[in-house]
Write a protein that holds these residues in place. Sequence first.
Motif, short mmCIF file in Angstrom:
data_model
loop_
_atom_site.label_atom_id
_atom_site.label_comp_id
_atom_site.label_asym_id
_atom_site.label_seq_id
_atom_site.Cartn_x
_atom_site.Cartn_y
_atom_site.Cartn_z
N ASN A 267 1.81 8.78 -1.50
CA ASN A 267 1.03 7.68 -2.09
C ASN A 267 1.79 6.85 -3.11
OD1 ASN A 267 1.14 9.64 -4.00
ND2 ASN A 267 -1.05 9.71 -4.45
N HIS A 268 3.12 6.82 -2.97
CA HIS A 268 3.94 5.88 -3.72
C HIS A 268 3.96 6.09 -5.24
CE1 HIS A 268 6.19 2.20 -4.35
NE2 HIS A 268 6.11 1.88 -3.07
N PRO A 269 4.26 7.32 -5.69
CA PRO A 269 4.44 7.51 -7.13
C PRO A 269 5.85 7.09 -7.53
CG PRO A 269 4.79 9.58 -6.03
CD PRO A 269 4.47 8.58 -4.93
N SER B 114 9.64 8.13 6.02
CA SER B 114 8.65 8.38 4.97
C SER B 114 8.99 7.59 3.71
CB SER B 114 8.60 9.87 4.63
OG SER B 114 8.00 10.05 3.36
N HIS B 115 7.93 7.15 3.04
CA HIS B 115 8.07 6.46 1.75
C HIS B 115 7.19 7.20 0.73
CE1 HIS B 115 9.20 3.14 -0.77
NE2 HIS B 115 8.05 2.51 -0.75
N SER B 116 7.02 8.52 0.98
CA SER B 116 6.18 9.44 0.18
C SER B 116 4.72 9.40 0.65
CB SER B 116 6.24 9.15 -1.32
OG SER B 116 5.42 8.04 -1.66
N PHE C 112 11.87 -1.91 6.09
CA PHE C 112 10.66 -2.44 5.44
C PHE C 112 9.90 -1.28 4.81
CE2 PHE C 112 11.89 -5.22 8.80
CZ PHE C 112 11.59 -6.50 8.39
N ASP C 113 9.48 -1.42 3.57
CA ASP C 113 8.74 -0.36 2.87
C ASP C 113 7.25 -0.65 2.83
OD1 ASP C 113 11.14 0.84 2.44
OD2 ASP C 113 11.09 0.71 0.25
N ASP C 114 6.47 0.39 2.71
CA ASP C 114 5.03 0.38 2.37
C ASP C 114 4.08 0.31 3.58
OD1 ASP C 114 6.17 0.39 -0.12
OD2 ASP C 114 4.99 -1.26 -0.95
N GLY C 115 4.59 0.17 4.79
CA GLY C 115 3.75 0.29 5.99
C GLY C 115 2.63 -0.74 6.13
N TYR D 103 12.76 -5.41 2.90
CA TYR D 103 11.59 -6.24 2.63
C TYR D 103 10.36 -5.33 2.53
CZ TYR D 103 14.12 -10.20 4.94
OH TYR D 103 15.00 -11.18 5.33
N HIS D 104 9.23 -5.94 2.13
CA HIS D 104 7.94 -5.27 2.30
C HIS D 104 7.19 -5.89 3.47
CE1 HIS D 104 8.85 -4.32 -1.95
NE2 HIS D 104 8.28 -3.18 -1.65
N THR D 105 6.94 -7.20 3.34
CA THR D 105 6.18 -7.86 4.39
C THR D 105 6.49 -9.35 4.39
OG1 THR D 105 3.94 -8.07 5.29
CG2 THR D 105 4.15 -8.32 2.92
ZN ZN Z 1 7.37 0.81 -1.83
#
Ligand code: ZN
Length: 333
Positions: free
Chosen positions: A221-223, A217-219, A90-93, A29-31
């Motif tokens: 800044n998400h490129p 880590s998800h990088s 969950f991605d994107d923090g 999920y993201h959120t």
């Molecule tokens: Zn993401």
Amino acid sequence: MMNFKIVNHFFSQNLLIKLTGQKLILPFYHTISEQRLPHISNLYQIRSTKQFDRDLDYLCSHFKPISIKELDDIVCNNKILDKPSFHLTFDDGLKEIYTEIAPILERKGIPATFFINTDFVDNKSLFYRYKVSLIIERLNTNNESKKELIKYFNLSEISIGTIKNRLLTFGINDTPIIDNIANLIELDFAEYLRIQQPYMSKRDINELLGKGFSIGSHSLNHPCFKEIDINEKKRQINESFQFIEKEFNLKDLYFSFPFSDESVEIKFMDWLYNTANCRLSFGISGIKSDYIKFHIHRIPFEQESTRVQDIIKNEYLYFIVKSIFNKNRIKRQ
Ligand SMILES: [Zn+2]
């Protein structure tokens, strides 16, 4: 996605697990939110608290929740799974991880890993796709901004849909254009970050670590990794790992690819595990085997379908269909 609704009806979850031998699933999920989140709402759907709660109850009734340590043991040390299991990611923090999601998971005793973009921690900057969503939000709600955008894109009034589509095709390298457009319609991203605080802070993350949750880590800044060269790919991994090691004192490093791992080469994957010391990396191709042992795939749970049992069963049925055509493994160059 193919519609398996009728077939789905005849297969129980346990039968599908037996038929495929796939005991492990990794939902992602993201959120979650009860409110409209303008930085996300124009990009993808998210689930409500109630839906999320139901998802978890279904998952826990068929699968055992496991931690990233147990997952690591299964993949890296070939530990055998005794029961069908899942590890939640969950991605994107995003902030709701701290305010909404973690308290629910804690109550239910479910471990999880949160993949963060280290440049966005403490609301220092905003993902370019969230900027696009905010511009579209403005386009939908403000006539003056709409006029400005029509003028900027040199289109007629009828082409609002075209403007949205054009905005949605922007990649990370178009960030200067996105920022220009925001300037034009007096949309202040710094103010949005300051007031809305869409991301978690270092303090939030430290608290979650203290409660036994894990971070990856998800990088930076998400490129999209397809759009950046090899040196930038390595910088995105190295610097985000350094941040995690230094700020949170973590030695076991995990990585989830922003957007997708599509077209990432075997040579780069080798570098990721052997040189950058990543233990496991994550993609989003559902239930699928990869030729690369340390790269595992997750199931996106933010789909149109509201019933999580349909999402999971569809993935299993897909796996069976793909197995028949020998397409259940990712090919890489
Ligand atoms: Zn993401």
